[in-house]
Design a protein around this motif. Sequence first.
Motif, PDB file in Angstrom:
ATOM      1  N   VAL A 198       0.841  -1.197   0.000  1.00 13.62           N
ATOM      2  CA  VAL A 198       0.000   0.000   0.000  1.00 13.62           C
ATOM      3  C   VAL A 198       0.876   1.247   0.000  1.00 13.62           C
ATOM      4  O   VAL A 198       1.866   1.331   0.724  1.00 13.62           O
ATOM      5  N   ASP A 199       0.495   2.191  -0.839  1.00 10.99           N
ATOM      6  CA  ASP A 199       1.145   3.498  -0.834  1.00 10.99           C
ATOM      7  C   ASP A 199       0.664   4.234   0.416  1.00 10.99           C
ATOM      8  O   ASP A 199      -0.531   4.253   0.697  1.00 10.99           O
ATOM      9  N   VAL A 200       1.603   4.783   1.173  1.00 18.31           N
ATOM     10  CA  VAL A 200       1.234   5.531   2.373  1.00 18.31           C
ATOM     11  C   VAL A 200       1.537   7.004   2.136  1.00 18.31           C
ATOM     12  O   VAL A 200       2.700   7.407   2.058  1.00 18.31           O
ATOM     13  N   PRO A 210       5.803   4.318   2.137  1.00 17.87           N
ATOM     14  CA  PRO A 210       5.581   5.759   2.331  1.00 17.87           C
ATOM     15  C   PRO A 210       6.152   6.584   1.179  1.00 17.87           C
ATOM     16  O   PRO A 210       7.316   6.438   0.817  1.00 17.87           O
ATOM     17  N   SER A 211       5.291   7.460   0.598  1.00 17.95           N
ATOM     18  CA  SER A 211       5.695   8.233  -0.580  1.00 17.95           C
ATOM     19  C   SER A 211       5.639   9.733  -0.343  1.00 17.95           C
ATOM     20  O   SER A 211       5.757  10.519  -1.261  1.00 17.95           O
ATOM     21  N   ASP A 212       5.457  10.129   0.928  1.00 21.98           N
ATOM     22  CA  ASP A 212       5.188  11.525   1.271  1.00 21.98           C
ATOM     23  C   ASP A 212       6.416  12.440   1.257  1.00 21.98           C
ATOM     24  O   ASP A 212       6.303  13.633   1.085  1.00 21.98           O
ATOM     25  N   ALA A 250      14.354   8.420  -2.651  1.00 18.73           N
ATOM     26  CA  ALA A 250      14.803   9.473  -3.554  1.00 18.73           C
ATOM     27  C   ALA A 250      13.665   9.737  -4.522  1.00 18.73           C
ATOM     28  O   ALA A 250      13.614   9.217  -5.632  1.00 18.73           O
ATOM     29  N   LYS A 251      12.703  10.533  -4.051  1.00 13.17           N
ATOM     30  CA  LYS A 251      11.536  10.872  -4.867  1.00 13.17           C
ATOM     31  C   LYS A 251      11.662  12.325  -5.282  1.00 13.17           C
ATOM     32  O   LYS A 251      11.700  13.225  -4.441  1.00 13.17           O
ATOM     33  N   PHE A 252      11.731  12.525  -6.583  1.00 10.01           N
ATOM     34  CA  PHE A 252      11.999  13.859  -7.106  1.00 10.01           C
ATOM     35  C   PHE A 252      10.700  14.588  -7.447  1.00 10.01           C
ATOM     36  O   PHE A 252       9.720  13.952  -7.873  1.00 10.01           O
ATOM     37  N   PRO A 309      -0.068  12.618 -15.083  1.00  8.03           N
ATOM     38  CA  PRO A 309      -1.232  11.743 -15.306  1.00  8.03           C
ATOM     39  C   PRO A 309      -1.716  11.058 -14.026  1.00  8.03           C
ATOM     40  O   PRO A 309      -2.926  10.896 -13.828  1.00  8.03           O
ATOM     41  N   PHE A 310      -0.788  10.678 -13.136  1.00  9.55           N
ATOM     42  CA  PHE A 310      -1.171  10.044 -11.864  1.00  9.55           C
ATOM     43  C   PHE A 310      -2.089  10.954 -11.058  1.00  9.55           C
ATOM     44  O   PHE A 310      -3.057  10.498 -10.457  1.00  9.55           O
ATOM     45  N   ARG A 311      -1.768  12.229 -11.025  1.00 12.55           N
ATOM     46  CA  ARG A 311      -2.550  13.139 -10.181  1.00 12.55           C
ATOM     47  C   ARG A 311      -3.984  13.264 -10.685  1.00 12.55           C
ATOM     48  O   ARG A 311      -4.900  13.496  -9.899  1.00 12.55           O
ATOM     49  N   ASP A 312      -4.195  13.075 -11.985  1.00 12.30           N
ATOM     50  CA  ASP A 312      -5.571  13.003 -12.499  1.00 12.30           C
ATOM     51  C   ASP A 312      -6.202  11.693 -12.049  1.00 12.30           C
ATOM     52  O   ASP A 312      -7.337  11.670 -11.580  1.00 12.30           O
ATOM     53  N   ASP A 339       3.211  23.817  -4.934  1.00 11.63           N
ATOM     54  CA  ASP A 339       3.714  22.578  -5.525  1.00 11.63           C
ATOM     55  C   ASP A 339       4.339  21.725  -4.427  1.00 11.63           C
ATOM     56  O   ASP A 339       4.187  22.044  -3.248  1.00 11.63           O
ATOM     57  N   ARG A 340       5.022  20.643  -4.790  1.00 17.66           N
ATOM     58  CA  ARG A 340       5.568  19.734  -3.784  1.00 17.66           C
ATOM     59  C   ARG A 340       7.074  19.924  -3.584  1.00 17.66           C
ATOM     60  O   ARG A 340       7.752  19.066  -3.036  1.00 17.66           O
ATOM     61  N   LYS A 341       7.597  21.068  -4.063  1.00 15.32           N
ATOM     62  CA  LYS A 341       9.057  21.227  -4.061  1.00 15.32           C
ATOM     63  C   LYS A 341       9.673  21.421  -2.687  1.00 15.32           C
ATOM     64  O   LYS A 341      10.878  21.312  -2.531  1.00 15.32           O
ATOM     65  N   TYR A 355       9.064  19.452  -0.230  1.00 20.24           N
ATOM     66  CA  TYR A 355       9.306  18.116   0.354  1.00 20.24           C
ATOM     67  C   TYR A 355       9.886  17.129  -0.640  1.00 20.24           C
ATOM     68  O   TYR A 355      10.759  16.346  -0.294  1.00 20.24           O
ATOM     69  N   GLN A 356       9.436  17.116  -1.900  1.00 19.88           N
ATOM     70  CA  GLN A 356      10.076  16.231  -2.879  1.00 19.88           C
ATOM     71  C   GLN A 356      11.384  16.865  -3.359  1.00 19.88           C
ATOM     72  O   GLN A 356      11.569  18.068  -3.289  1.00 19.88           O
ATOM     73  N   MET A 357      12.291  16.009  -3.859  1.00 16.15           N
ATOM     74  CA  MET A 357      13.641  16.494  -4.159  1.00 16.15           C
ATOM     75  C   MET A 357      13.741  17.296  -5.455  1.00 16.15           C
ATOM     76  O   MET A 357      13.016  17.063  -6.414  1.00 16.15           O
ATOM     77  N   VAL A 376      13.937   4.681  -5.962  1.00 15.77           N
ATOM     78  CA  VAL A 376      14.244   5.873  -6.738  1.00 15.77           C
ATOM     79  C   VAL A 376      13.052   6.095  -7.668  1.00 15.77           C
ATOM     80  O   VAL A 376      12.528   5.159  -8.265  1.00 15.77           O
ATOM     81  N   LYS A 377      12.630   7.340  -7.787  1.00 16.32           N
ATOM     82  CA  LYS A 377      11.417   7.660  -8.551  1.00 16.32           C
ATOM     83  C   LYS A 377      11.483   9.074  -9.097  1.00 16.32           C
ATOM     84  O   LYS A 377      11.837   9.968  -8.330  1.00 16.32           O
ATOM     85  N   PRO A 378      11.136   9.330 -10.364  1.00 15.70           N
ATOM     86  CA  PRO A 378      10.818   8.403 -11.452  1.00 15.70           C
ATOM     87  C   PRO A 378      11.999   7.498 -11.842  1.00 15.70           C
ATOM     88  O   PRO A 378      13.016   7.501 -11.161  1.00 15.70           O
ATOM     89  N   VAL A 418       6.974   5.794 -13.652  1.00 16.18           N
ATOM     90  CA  VAL A 418       5.763   6.545 -13.279  1.00 16.18           C
ATOM     91  C   VAL A 418       4.815   6.837 -14.448  1.00 16.18           C
ATOM     92  O   VAL A 418       5.110   6.547 -15.611  1.00 16.18           O
ATOM     93  N   SER A 419       3.706   7.474 -14.073  1.00 17.28           N
ATOM     94  CA  SER A 419       2.599   7.684 -15.004  1.00 17.28           C
ATOM     95  C   SER A 419       2.996   8.445 -16.272  1.00 17.28           C
ATOM     96  O   SER A 419       2.570   8.088 -17.368  1.00 17.28           O
ATOM     97  N   GLY A 420       3.807   9.493 -16.142  1.00 17.89           N
ATOM     98  CA  GLY A 420       4.195  10.275 -17.316  1.00 17.89           C
ATOM     99  C   GLY A 420       5.073   9.475 -18.272  1.00 17.89           C
ATOM    100  O   GLY A 420       4.992   9.628 -19.496  1.00 17.89           O
ATOM    101  N   THR A 453       5.412  -0.692 -12.156  1.00 18.77           N
ATOM    102  CA  THR A 453       5.121  -0.197 -13.495  1.00 18.77           C
ATOM    103  C   THR A 453       3.697  -0.477 -13.935  1.00 18.77           C
ATOM    104  O   THR A 453       3.147  -1.550 -13.641  1.00 18.77           O
ATOM    105  N   TYR A 454       3.096   0.487 -14.644  1.00 17.28           N
ATOM    106  CA  TYR A 454       1.760   0.314 -15.218  1.00 17.28           C
ATOM    107  C   TYR A 454       1.784  -0.670 -16.379  1.00 17.28           C
ATOM    108  O   TYR A 454       0.740  -1.111 -16.841  1.00 17.28           O
ATOM    109  N   HIS A 455       2.989  -0.998 -16.868  1.00 16.05           N
ATOM    110  CA  HIS A 455       3.129  -1.997 -17.939  1.00 16.05           C
ATOM    111  C   HIS A 455       3.180  -3.413 -17.376  1.00 16.05           C
ATOM    112  O   HIS A 455       3.377  -4.362 -18.140  1.00 16.05           O
TER     113      HIS A 455
HETATM  114  C1  PBG Z   1       1.599  10.188  -3.788  1.00 11.21           C
HETATM  115  C2  PBG Z   1       2.197   9.545  -4.989  1.00 11.21           C
HETATM  116  C3  PBG Z   1       2.439  10.098  -6.259  1.00 11.21           C
HETATM  117  C4  PBG Z   1       2.932   9.070  -7.036  1.00 11.21           C
HETATM  118  C5  PBG Z   1       3.003   7.937  -6.240  1.00 11.21           C
HETATM  119  N1  PBG Z   1       2.553   8.251  -4.973  1.00 11.21           N
HETATM  120  C6  PBG Z   1       2.171  11.447  -6.780  1.00 11.21           C
HETATM  121  C7  PBG Z   1       2.861  12.629  -6.258  1.00 11.21           C
HETATM  122  O1  PBG Z   1       3.775  12.546  -5.438  1.00 11.21           O
HETATM  123  O2  PBG Z   1       2.434  13.710  -6.651  1.00 11.21           O
HETATM  124  C8  PBG Z   1       3.299   9.185  -8.495  1.00 11.21           C
HETATM  125  C9  PBG Z   1       3.082   7.967  -9.314  1.00 11.21           C
HETATM  126  C10 PBG Z   1       3.034   8.173 -10.769  1.00 11.21           C
HETATM  127  O3  PBG Z   1       3.177   9.286 -11.326  1.00 11.21           O
HETATM  128  O4  PBG Z   1       2.814   7.159 -11.438  1.00 11.21           O
HETATM  129  N2  PBG Z   1       2.483  10.957  -3.046  1.00 11.21           N
END
Ligand code: PBG
Length: 323
Positions: A113-115, A160-162, A190-192, A199-202, A212-214, A216-218, A243-245, A269-271, A308-310
């Motif tokens: 589960v994504d937290v 955890p992805s926060d 390492a989430k940038f 697309p994920f946010r939709d 924006d998320r700058k 907290y995200q890298m 590591v993401k994306p 990721v989604s994009g 992966t979505y694939h």
């Molecule tokens: C939630 C989260 C996001 C993704 C995974 N968990 C979006 C974000 O941080 O804005 C992105 C996944 C994707 O783009 O496929 N924090």
Amino acid sequence: MVRFRRLRSDERIRSMMRETRLHQKDFIYPLFVIEGENIKNPMESMPGIYQYSIDRLPEILELVKAAGIGGIMLFGIPQHKDPQGSQAYAKDGITQRAVRFIRKHYPEIYIVVDVCLCEYTSHGHCGMVSGTEILNDETLPLLAKMALSLVEAGADMVAPSDMMDGRVAAIRSALDEAGFAQTPIMAYSAKFASAYYGPFRDAAHSAPGFGDRKSYQMDFANGREALRELASDIDEGADIVMVKPALAYLDVLKEAALSFDIPFAVYNVSGEYAMVKAAAANGWIDEKRIVMENLTAMKRAGAKILITYHALDAANWCIEDSE
Ligand code: PBG
Ligand code: ZN
């Protein structure tokens, strides 16, 4: 002369020399669960990806089972959002109910589960908000509560992805105290801050309502800082780090995988998915070959787990190619 071509002369020898091989167990498939009934909503910018209501989950879970992939990663989309993201840690929240449903009807499926709070907060940020500031320490107990309630519902692993500082330690101690010392944490370390999440946010209804998320995200320019983030999550008790994306960050993944002796995950990721699907739909690229090349590159760079979505297509291609 060194004749490299001797070992490339036909597929029998090439296949014997191949250093990296994809396997269906490498893959984790992200899944969006939405409140309501009889819903299977196509995502416009992610062709082939849907939001499912719980009653419609079996049709996709059957495919997951048949593909023999490693597991799924769940994202819940609640009806009710508030500033504290209370549905994220509600006993009967959408994600908790989905986990219980899957645990009951598909006990063989590994559930990650994504937290994170962003799908559940009215402001769309991953933490508590005061004015325009995203609060760190006030967010930690809520993340720990969310992780614990999902594990109590039956989740196998939490991710955890926060990107709040200290969340791995907070989640670890909450799980340990409640008797879940055996539940692993896969940290999005390492989430940038990336335009590739569009697309994920939709799909997850999680775009921030302001800013924006700058904070907290890298910063995507920072590779050395990524190593510090990873080291710190490992130190706090992460079992797997991410590591993401993926594709634009394989340098980070490679360097990290050489630096730390711990399993790595990468999130394709989604994009990244949307770009491949769009080009393939236009007939500009060969989808199967591009996807397998991309995923092989991620594994070659050092990832053990590919989110992966694939996943379902790629698993079937792996099976096809091994026959
Ligand atoms: C939630 C989260 C996001 C993704 C995974 N968990 C979006 C974000 O941080 O804005 C992105 C996944 C994707 O783009 O496929 N924090
Ligand atoms: Zn978030």
